[in-house]
Design a protein around this motif. Structure first.
Motif, PDB file in Angstrom:
ATOM      1  N   THR A 168       0.863  -1.181   0.000  1.00 51.00           N
ATOM      2  CA  THR A 168       0.000   0.000   0.000  1.00 51.00           C
ATOM      3  C   THR A 168       0.900   1.231   0.000  1.00 51.00           C
ATOM      4  O   THR A 168       2.097   1.139   0.215  1.00 51.00           O
ATOM      5  CB  THR A 168      -0.937   0.031   1.228  1.00 51.00           C
ATOM      6  OG1 THR A 168      -0.161   0.188   2.417  1.00 51.00           O
ATOM      7  CG2 THR A 168      -1.803  -1.224   1.297  1.00 51.00           C
ATOM      8  N   CYS A 213       2.083  -2.876   4.224  1.00 51.60           N
ATOM      9  CA  CYS A 213       1.356  -1.615   4.399  1.00 51.60           C
ATOM     10  C   CYS A 213       2.299  -0.538   4.918  1.00 51.60           C
ATOM     11  O   CYS A 213       2.911  -0.695   5.974  1.00 51.60           O
ATOM     12  CB  CYS A 213       0.204  -1.813   5.379  1.00 51.60           C
ATOM     13  SG  CYS A 213      -0.964  -3.099   4.874  1.00 51.60           S
ATOM     14  N   SER A 224      -7.488   1.800   2.144  1.00 50.16           N
ATOM     15  CA  SER A 224      -6.364   0.926   1.791  1.00 50.16           C
ATOM     16  C   SER A 224      -6.528  -0.447   2.432  1.00 50.16           C
ATOM     17  O   SER A 224      -6.262  -1.469   1.796  1.00 50.16           O
ATOM     18  CB  SER A 224      -5.031   1.542   2.239  1.00 50.16           C
ATOM     19  OG  SER A 224      -4.732   2.681   1.486  1.00 50.16           O
ATOM     20  N   TRP A 233      -8.098   7.419   4.180  1.00 53.94           N
ATOM     21  CA  TRP A 233      -7.178   6.761   3.241  1.00 53.94           C
ATOM     22  C   TRP A 233      -6.776   5.385   3.774  1.00 53.94           C
ATOM     23  O   TRP A 233      -6.812   4.396   3.038  1.00 53.94           O
ATOM     24  CB  TRP A 233      -5.956   7.639   3.028  1.00 53.94           C
ATOM     25  CG  TRP A 233      -4.965   7.061   2.056  1.00 53.94           C
ATOM     26  CD1 TRP A 233      -4.129   5.997   2.258  1.00 53.94           C
ATOM     27  CD2 TRP A 233      -4.719   7.514   0.736  1.00 53.94           C
ATOM     28  NE1 TRP A 233      -3.379   5.766   1.149  1.00 53.94           N
ATOM     29  CE2 TRP A 233      -3.708   6.685   0.196  1.00 53.94           C
ATOM     30  CE3 TRP A 233      -5.234   8.555  -0.037  1.00 53.94           C
ATOM     31  CZ2 TRP A 233      -3.214   6.857  -1.094  1.00 53.94           C
ATOM     32  CZ3 TRP A 233      -4.727   8.718  -1.319  1.00 53.94           C
ATOM     33  CH2 TRP A 233      -3.739   7.881  -1.842  1.00 53.94           C
ATOM     34  N   GLU A 234      -6.384   5.327   5.049  1.00 54.42           N
ATOM     35  CA  GLU A 234      -5.922   4.063   5.626  1.00 54.42           C
ATOM     36  C   GLU A 234      -7.052   3.034   5.694  1.00 54.42           C
ATOM     37  O   GLU A 234      -6.828   1.845   5.447  1.00 54.42           O
ATOM     38  CB  GLU A 234      -5.321   4.277   7.017  1.00 54.42           C
ATOM     39  CG  GLU A 234      -4.017   5.032   7.019  1.00 54.42           C
ATOM     40  CD  GLU A 234      -2.856   4.338   6.315  1.00 54.42           C
ATOM     41  OE1 GLU A 234      -2.998   3.195   5.819  1.00 54.42           O
ATOM     42  OE2 GLU A 234      -1.783   4.954   6.240  1.00 54.42           O
TER      43      GLU A 234
END
Length: 190
Positions: free
Chosen positions: A30, A81, A68, A64-65
């Motif tokens: 990621t 990640c 992801s 965002w996280e």
């Protein structure tokens, strides 16, 4: 989510270089939320930059996280990640602010491999760039905040050795019991 493997730590400690190396070996990865958001917000002269609106920046990173995590959950094999949802807990700790309840809930809900790799401060390789405005001292404080946030959410920290990136990658793969993928089997995700 044992196949989602977080690499965290302070800025300039070699996290992204390690993840890029693992991606070159064919592993999925990621992209770090903070860097991507800074690039996007600069492109549009947006308000979501830490030095303009720290709270908005934190919310954008959390979203965002979470996105992801959802995407990477569907991928096969280990996914490395570049930070994870609990990094947002660390971000609030770094700022000396209480962790909002929704951020804590997200860190408890979006789970990763129980072992989290933490890159220690490494002044010899620390450099600033267009997205990294932090000082080496702030990098040290960030490392401490992440070292507090992840164990508080049930993770075991594994400190990365201060060695060249290929050796770091071998260390990570050995700890996980994972072999490098075949050349040409690049599985990088963005």
């Amino acid at each position: 989510m044992d196949h989602l493997v977080v690499v965290t730590g302070g800025p300039g400690s070699g996290k992204t270089a390690l993840i890029e190396h693992l991606a070159a070996l064919g592993h999925a990865r990621t992209v770090e939320a903070g860097r991507a958001i800074i690039r996007d917000q600069r492109e549009i002269d947006g308000p979501g930059l830490a030095w303009r609106d720290d709270d908005l920046f934190a919310e954008l990173m959390l979203s965002w996280e979470m996105r992801s995590h959802r995407e990477a959950s569907a991928w096969e094999g280990p996914v490395f990640c570049d930070r994870g949802v609990p990094d947002l807990v660390g971000y609030f700790l770094l700022r000396g602010l209480p962790v909002p309840a929704h951020v804590d809930r997200a860190a408890r809900r979006f789970r990763y491999h129980r072992r989290v790799f933490v890159a220690p401060p490494w002044p010899e390789i620390f450099t600033g760039d267009a997205e990294r405005h932090q000082s080496p001292e702030e990098a040290e404080r960030t490392h401490r905040a992440m070292a507090e946030a992840y164990p508080a959410h049930g993770y075991e920290l594994v400190e990365l050795p201060r060695v060249p990136v290929a050796e770091r990658a071998r260390f990570v793969l050995d700890v996980l019991g994972t072999a490098p993928r075949l050349p040409g089997a690049r599985a990088e995700r963005r």
